[in-house]
Design an enzyme around this catalytic site. Structure first.
Site, PDB file in Angstrom:
ATOM      1  N   GLU A 106      39.079  29.339  34.512  1.00 58.79           N
ATOM      2  CA  GLU A 106      40.143  29.989  33.740  1.00 58.79           C
ATOM      3  C   GLU A 106      41.268  29.025  33.413  1.00 58.79           C
ATOM      4  OE1 GLU A 106      41.681  33.583  35.527  1.00 58.79           O
ATOM      5  OE2 GLU A 106      40.252  34.815  34.448  1.00 58.79           O
ATOM      6  N   HIS A 117      15.575  26.042  46.337  1.00 58.38           N
ATOM      7  CA  HIS A 117      14.321  26.725  46.045  1.00 58.38           C
ATOM      8  C   HIS A 117      14.416  27.570  44.779  1.00 58.38           C
ATOM      9  CE1 HIS A 117      12.563  25.630  50.001  1.00 58.38           C
ATOM     10  NE2 HIS A 117      13.850  25.463  50.255  1.00 58.38           N
ATOM     11  N   LYS A 159      38.899  42.719  26.713  1.00 57.39           N
ATOM     12  CA  LYS A 159      39.654  43.927  27.066  1.00 57.39           C
ATOM     13  C   LYS A 159      39.959  44.742  25.812  1.00 57.39           C
ATOM     14  CE  LYS A 159      41.954  41.861  31.046  1.00 57.39           C
ATOM     15  NZ  LYS A 159      43.233  41.367  31.544  1.00 57.39           N
TER      16      LYS A 159
HETATM   17  O1  PA5 Z   1      44.155  34.198  37.298  1.00 47.15           O
HETATM   18  C1  PA5 Z   1      44.483  35.234  36.753  1.00 47.15           C
HETATM   19  O2  PA5 Z   1      45.651  35.458  36.393  1.00 47.15           O
HETATM   20  C2  PA5 Z   1      43.492  36.365  36.519  1.00 47.15           C
HETATM   21  O3  PA5 Z   1      42.202  36.013  36.808  1.00 47.15           O
HETATM   22  C3  PA5 Z   1      43.873  37.581  37.344  1.00 47.15           C
HETATM   23  O4  PA5 Z   1      43.880  37.220  38.706  1.00 47.15           O
HETATM   24  C4  PA5 Z   1      42.937  38.767  37.141  1.00 47.15           C
HETATM   25  O5  PA5 Z   1      42.726  38.995  35.777  1.00 47.15           O
HETATM   26  C5  PA5 Z   1      43.530  40.019  37.767  1.00 47.15           C
HETATM   27  O6  PA5 Z   1      44.764  40.312  37.197  1.00 47.15           O
HETATM   28  P1  PA5 Z   1      45.794  41.323  37.851  1.00 47.15           P
HETATM   29  O7  PA5 Z   1      46.201  40.781  39.184  1.00 47.15           O
HETATM   30  O8  PA5 Z   1      46.938  41.370  36.891  1.00 47.15           O
HETATM   31  O9  PA5 Z   1      45.107  42.645  37.982  1.00 47.15           O
END
Ligand code: PA5
Length: 423
Positions: A277, A298, A413
């Site tokens: 990310e 494996h 989303k």
């Molecule tokens: O790194 C990030 O910001 C995201 O991966 C969030 O952790 C994830 O989308 C969850 O978001 P939230 O804590 O707002 O529910």
């Protein structure tokens, strides 16, 4: 503490990056780079909120007293770190009374329904974790859990069994928690989800598991101090960051995180989120992938060795395993396994690792970076968490990309909301 061996990765051009690394280091320290309002994790091991930290420990003690099951309801950075830490430090079959379950990280109906079925006769405490407070997977599971708790215990008692970890001042979950009177813990404004394992997000579940959170923070502090300098010749976090870029420049598209301990599988998931990310933007970045050897030798071993030359491996090795035993001799030796008698299981594992390194590197021509840590303790977890944060920020800044946003995640989303008719 953490050692990086580049012998099998051929990163001879590393010194050429020294100047750029020093510049970016300055940017990190002075908080002047892209996404600089999300650098709270950088000095968190010294600046963390001590009052909130004491509350985390107090709540963890109370939860361990009263619950059979503690449910972490969160997704992405809101659960991967704690799950990684708990498995790394305690292994797959921990000796503890309280069971820790994870939900709010999937829409899978069988998973959610089975989990609700599993907990129905247990004493349950729920920690809902969401920085934004609007994440659908988490909000959906939480509504089900809230109704489950209210039906089982009544509204008053249910309230005392819910802890919300969310933004300090704003957001749907914050308002919800305030109206319902839940105990709340906060996620600092300047720390994004995937950088949040050392905040209450990770520390409450980890403390509930009975892990020494002081040791985790000490490890993180030591790493923060060790890697807080611009000298590429001695800064292992920056060396790892640069090696990744060298590999990409050589044409490799993917980095395969390889561990030889089953209890590190979730650590690899956490690492994938952190790097994936943070760096996968603007059509740049390495695909972070993972395997657990020897299990996946494996299944994926064949491809890694002989398939398309698209990847390099990063081995994450542990010097001293959490547990070990000696392989026994057998008088009849019908299975022809006596050649291993007297060796420890870990000796065998380490020989498998060496043999694989030789096969993948010497025969398969796959570069291997090797990171080695002494053990899987709480201290080591804290240390490597901070190490990977620093390495990740450096590595992504070297691409001139903002490591702290995730614009692409929003697209699915939007589509999903349209398909579900959300207004
Ligand atoms: O790194 C990030 O910001 C995201 O991966 C969030 O952790 C994830 O989308 C969850 O978001 P939230 O804590 O707002 O529910």
């Amino acid at each position: 503490m953490i050692k990086l061996d580049t012998t099998y990765a051929h990163c001879e051009t590393m010194p050429e990056y020294a100047g750029k690394v020093a510049e970016i280091h300055e940017m990190l320290v002075k908080k002047t780079g892209k996404g600089n309002d999300f650098l709270g994790w950088y000095d968190w091991p010294t600046t963390y909120d001590k009052t909130e930290y004491d509350l985390v420990k107090k709540l963890a003690g109370e939860i361990r007293e009263k619950a059979d099951v503690f449910i972490v309801c969160g997704i992405g950075g809101s659960y991967l770190g704690s799950r990684a830490a708990i498995e790394m430090v305690q292994g797959m079959f921990p000796k503890r009374e309280i069971e820790i379950l994870f939900v709010g990280n999937t829409f899978s109906a069988p998973y959610i329904v089975q989990l609700l079925e599993k907990i129905k006769d247990k004493s349950v405490v729920v920690n809902v974790i969401s920085k934004s407070g609007t994440t659908t997977e988490t909000a959906m599971a939480f509504r089900l859990l809230k109704q489950f708790l209210e039906t089982k215990y009544g509204k008053e008692e249910a309230r005392s069994r819910i802890i919300a970890t969310t933004d300090k001042v704003r957001g749907t979950l914050k308002d919800f928690a305030t109206k319902e009177g839940y105990a709340t813990l906060s996620i600092p404004d300047d720390i994004g989800g995937r950088y949040s394992v050392l905040t209450s997000v990770g520390l409450l579940p980890i403390a509930v598991a009975g892990i020494d959170v002081d040791a985790i923070l000490q490890g993180a502090l030591d790493a923060a101090n060790t890697f807080n300098h611009p000298d590429l010749a001695t800064n292992t976090a920056y060396q790892y960051a640069v090696c990744r870029r060298i590999m990409e420049e050589k044409g490799y598209a993917a980095e395969m995180f390889v561990s030889y301990e089953t209890q590190l599988t979730m650590l690899a998931e956490w690492w994938k989120q952190l790097f994936g990310e943070s760096e996968g933007k603007e059509e740049k970045g390495l695909l972070p992938a993972s395997v657990n050897f020897s299990t996946d030798l494996h299944s994926m071993g064949q491809f890694i060795q002989d398939g398309g030359k698209c990847l390099f491996e990063t081995l994450f090795l542990v010097e001293k395993p959490m547990l070990d035993m000696v392989f026994p001799t057998d008088a009849d030796d019908l299975d022809h396994m006596n050649y291993l008698a007297g060796k420890s299981l870990d000796e065998v594992n380490k020989k498998a690792c060496l043999g694989t390194l030789e096969a993948h590197h010497d025969t398969g021509n796959v570069p291997n970076l090797i990171l080695t840590v002494p053990d899987t303790s709480a201290y080591t977890f804290g240390y490597i968490a901070q190490f990977f944060f620093i390495a990740c920020a450096m590595s992504v800044y070297l691409l001139d990309v903002n490591p702290f946003n995730q614009p692409g995640v929003e697209v699915y989303k939007k589509n999903m909301f349209r398909l579900l008719g959300k207004i």
